[in-house]
Design a protein around this motif. Structure first.
Motif, PDB file in Angstrom:
ATOM      1  N   ALA A  98     -26.240  11.158  21.098  1.00 27.31           N
ATOM      2  CA  ALA A  98     -26.606  12.659  20.226  1.00 27.31           C
ATOM      3  C   ALA A  98     -25.296  12.916  20.024  1.00 27.31           C
ATOM      4  N   ARG A  99     -25.112  14.144  19.198  1.00 27.60           N
ATOM      5  CA  ARG A  99     -23.641  14.629  18.336  1.00 27.60           C
ATOM      6  C   ARG A  99     -24.409  16.207  18.604  1.00 27.60           C
ATOM      7  N   VAL A 100     -23.821  17.066  18.627  1.00 29.50           N
ATOM      8  CA  VAL A 100     -24.074  18.412  18.087  1.00 29.50           C
ATOM      9  C   VAL A 100     -22.413  19.161  18.348  1.00 29.50           C
ATOM     10  N   VAL A 101     -22.983  19.923  16.937  1.00 27.30           N
ATOM     11  CA  VAL A 101     -22.301  21.468  16.958  1.00 27.30           C
ATOM     12  C   VAL A 101     -22.701  22.207  16.635  1.00 27.30           C
ATOM     13  N   TYR A 102     -22.422  23.606  17.706  1.00 32.01           N
ATOM     14  CA  TYR A 102     -22.776  24.168  17.490  1.00 32.01           C
ATOM     15  C   TYR A 102     -21.449  25.375  16.837  1.00 32.01           C
ATOM     16  N   THR A 143     -17.637  20.268   9.153  1.00 30.32           N
ATOM     17  CA  THR A 143     -16.688  18.680   9.008  1.00 30.32           C
ATOM     18  C   THR A 143     -15.117  18.353   9.595  1.00 30.32           C
ATOM     19  N   ALA A 144     -15.025  19.794   9.821  1.00 31.25           N
ATOM     20  CA  ALA A 144     -13.623  19.277  10.590  1.00 31.25           C
ATOM     21  C   ALA A 144     -13.309  18.607  12.040  1.00 31.25           C
ATOM     22  N   THR A 145     -14.252  19.354  12.338  1.00 30.64           N
ATOM     23  CA  THR A 145     -14.707  18.675  13.887  1.00 30.64           C
ATOM     24  C   THR A 145     -14.674  17.368  13.816  1.00 30.64           C
ATOM     25  N   GLY A 146     -15.192  15.934  12.913  1.00 36.02           N
ATOM     26  CA  GLY A 146     -15.033  14.843  12.710  1.00 36.02           C
ATOM     27  C   GLY A 146     -17.016  14.626  14.093  1.00 36.02           C
ATOM     28  N   VAL A 147     -17.407  15.704  14.268  1.00 34.51           N
ATOM     29  CA  VAL A 147     -18.444  15.094  14.954  1.00 34.51           C
ATOM     30  C   VAL A 147     -19.765  14.724  14.652  1.00 34.51           C
ATOM     31  N   LEU A 148     -19.771  15.543  13.253  1.00 31.68           N
ATOM     32  CA  LEU A 148     -21.044  15.201  12.845  1.00 31.68           C
ATOM     33  C   LEU A 148     -20.557  14.508  11.437  1.00 31.68           C
ATOM     34  N   ASP A 149     -21.851  12.905  11.651  1.00 31.35           N
ATOM     35  CA  ASP A 149     -21.268  12.089   9.664  1.00 31.35           C
ATOM     36  C   ASP A 149     -22.225  12.529   8.663  1.00 31.35           C
ATOM     37  N   LEU A 150     -22.539  13.495   7.878  1.00 33.36           N
ATOM     38  CA  LEU A 150     -22.927  14.053   7.108  1.00 33.36           C
ATOM     39  C   LEU A 150     -23.390  13.087   6.521  1.00 33.36           C
ATOM     40  N   ASN A 151     -23.931  11.484   6.017  1.00 37.50           N
ATOM     41  CA  ASN A 151     -24.322  10.674   5.677  1.00 37.50           C
ATOM     42  C   ASN A 151     -25.153  10.292   6.355  1.00 37.50           C
ATOM     43  N   ARG A 152     -25.632  10.876   7.410  1.00 32.98           N
ATOM     44  CA  ARG A 152     -26.761  10.102   8.104  1.00 32.98           C
ATOM     45  C   ARG A 152     -27.267  11.511   8.457  1.00 32.98           C
ATOM     46  N   PRO A 153     -28.392  11.080   8.456  1.00 30.29           N
ATOM     47  CA  PRO A 153     -29.664  12.605   8.841  1.00 30.29           C
ATOM     48  C   PRO A 153     -29.014  13.513  10.208  1.00 30.29           C
ATOM     49  N   ALA A 176     -30.510  27.051   1.496  1.00 28.23           N
ATOM     50  CA  ALA A 176     -30.443  25.674   0.259  1.00 28.23           C
ATOM     51  C   ALA A 176     -29.078  24.842   0.292  1.00 28.23           C
ATOM     52  N   ARG A 177     -28.292  26.020   0.299  1.00 27.41           N
ATOM     53  CA  ARG A 177     -27.035  25.323   0.055  1.00 27.41           C
ATOM     54  C   ARG A 177     -26.553  24.384   1.599  1.00 27.41           C
ATOM     55  N   LEU A 178     -26.978  25.216   3.069  1.00 24.37           N
ATOM     56  CA  LEU A 178     -27.035  24.276   4.015  1.00 24.37           C
ATOM     57  C   LEU A 178     -27.688  22.968   4.460  1.00 24.37           C
ATOM     58  N   LEU A 179     -29.108  23.103   3.816  1.00 22.39           N
ATOM     59  CA  LEU A 179     -29.729  21.220   3.710  1.00 22.39           C
ATOM     60  C   LEU A 179     -29.189  20.737   2.400  1.00 22.39           C
ATOM     61  N   GLY A 180     -28.960  21.439   1.455  1.00 23.16           N
ATOM     62  CA  GLY A 180     -28.412  20.458   0.199  1.00 23.16           C
ATOM     63  C   GLY A 180     -27.266  19.373   0.773  1.00 23.16           C
ATOM     64  N   THR A 181     -26.312  19.880   1.712  1.00 26.66           N
ATOM     65  CA  THR A 181     -25.299  19.011   1.666  1.00 26.66           C
ATOM     66  C   THR A 181     -25.953  17.673   2.827  1.00 26.66           C
ATOM     67  N   LEU A 182     -27.070  18.360   3.482  1.00 31.25           N
ATOM     68  CA  LEU A 182     -27.449  17.140   4.328  1.00 31.25           C
ATOM     69  C   LEU A 182     -28.255  16.246   3.623  1.00 31.25           C
ATOM     70  N   PRO A 183     -28.303  14.711   3.956  1.00 31.55           N
ATOM     71  CA  PRO A 183     -29.091  13.864   3.173  1.00 31.55           C
ATOM     72  C   PRO A 183     -30.483  13.812   3.509  1.00 31.55           C
ATOM     73  N   PRO A 184     -30.733  12.625   2.848  1.00 37.22           N
ATOM     74  CA  PRO A 184     -32.987  12.261   2.962  1.00 37.22           C
ATOM     75  C   PRO A 184     -32.858  12.096   4.428  1.00 37.22           C
ATOM     76  N   GLY A 185     -33.898  12.187   5.001  1.00 43.85           N
ATOM     77  CA  GLY A 185     -34.378  12.333   6.446  1.00 43.85           C
ATOM     78  C   GLY A 185     -33.804  13.405   7.858  1.00 43.85           C
ATOM     79  N   SER A 186     -33.373  14.072   7.486  1.00 43.23           N
ATOM     80  CA  SER A 186     -32.772  15.429   7.777  1.00 43.23           C
ATOM     81  C   SER A 186     -33.862  16.525   8.230  1.00 43.23           C
ATOM     82  N   ALA A 187     -33.608  17.469   9.314  1.00 44.90           N
ATOM     83  CA  ALA A 187     -34.502  18.014   9.357  1.00 44.90           C
ATOM     84  C   ALA A 187     -34.239  19.690   9.111  1.00 44.90           C
ATOM     85  N   LEU A 188     -34.981  20.535   9.459  1.00 47.75           N
ATOM     86  CA  LEU A 188     -35.052  22.452   9.710  1.00 47.75           C
ATOM     87  C   LEU A 188     -35.832  21.978  11.102  1.00 47.75           C
TER      88      LEU A 188
END
Length: 272
Positions: A98-102, A143-153, A176-188
């Motif tokens: 698991a990867r986490v950006v705080y 995005t600049a951290t490179g930790v998260l792949d925003l093409n995956r949930p 809405a803006r934050l979720l709009g950046t995330l792909p299907p299968g993502s969660a809130l």
């Protein structure tokens, strides 16, 4: 912490993250935070229960998303001062990769960010300083951290943070803006303070925070539910924090709090 560490930290007024640290029994706060937190506790002794149950909800929601939905990435906004087990420790106990950006806007959190970087060998963690009310800059820094792949949930974690975002800052647009950046299968995964159970006490608490320089807007169940528009809510839907998939193992060891003590609506939704 040295004098140099304190130079970038405003200790002249309380900060919600440091007050939360006090509620959780931590030691990473200042006298001004303790005084404000004690004023809240005098008005609402249940604040300590609320903080504990909010933390427990985060743990349960994280495990559910990792174990049942295979999500291996988290964007945790409003991180606060590290309190073990931190989100990445919970997630990596289920999925070591698991990867986490705080994300937090309190410089004090940055001083303790080293604790948030102690990832499992398979996973990764990072910390960025940003404000949820500026989602564009926040996402650029993530995005600049490179930790998260925003093409995956990705699981977007917003625990006990949006009640510090007033309607003037457009909290629904931010989510809405934050979720709009995330792909299907993502969660809130979200928890939010509410006046639904004890409006008079909550109104007094809001006054304390406002006088301390922290805006606050508690929301009803219907208003909290609106954050999940377009998402598929997991059972049991929007529920009081301690009753969102409670851990059966703790049922016999801890007296169940009242809804008024917790005063948080919580829920988890999946982006279709």
């Amino acid at each position: 912490m040295t004098d140099n560490d304190l130079r970038d930290i405003d200790t002249s007024k309380p900060h919600s993250a440091r007050m939360y640290d006090y509620y959780l029994g931590g030691k990473d706060h200042f006298e001004v935070d303790e005084q404000a937190a004690e004023a809240v506790a005098f008005t609402w002794p249940g604040v300590f229960v609320c903080a504990r149950e909010n933390r427990a909800f985060m743990h349960r929601a994280t495990r559910v998303l990792a174990r049942e939905h295979g999500i291996g990435q988290w964007l945790d906004i409003g991180t606060g001062i590290p309190t073990e087990p931190n989100l990445h420790q919970v997630a990596q106990s289920v999925l070591p990769r698991a990867r986490v950006v705080y994300v937090d806007n309190d410089p004090l959190v940055l001083k303790y960010a080293e604790r948030l970087m102690r990832s499992s060998p398979e996973g990764r963690t990072a910390y960025v300083e940003a404000d949820v009310t500026d989602p564009g800059t926040l996402l650029d820094r993530v995005t600049a951290t490179g930790v998260l792949d925003l093409n995956r949930p990705v699981a977007l974690s917003l625990n006990a943070v949006l009640h510090f975002v007033t309607d003037a800052a457009d909290p629904y647009g931010i989510v809405a803006r934050l979720l709009g950046t995330l792909p299907p299968g993502s969660a809130l995964a979200l928890s939010h303070g509410t006046p639904d159970f004890d409006p008079e006490t909550v109104a007094r608490i809001k006054e304390i925070y406002t006088r301390s320089g922290t805006g606050m807007q508690l929301r009803t169940k219907a208003e909290v539910t609106r954050f999940f528009d377009g998402l598929d809510l997991l059972e049991p839907g929007i529920e009081v924090g301690h009753r969102w998939r409670p851990d059966p193992a703790g049922a016999d060891t801890t007296e169940e709090p009242t809804d008024a003590e917790v005063s948080l609506w919580a829920g988890v939704g999946i982006k279709p």
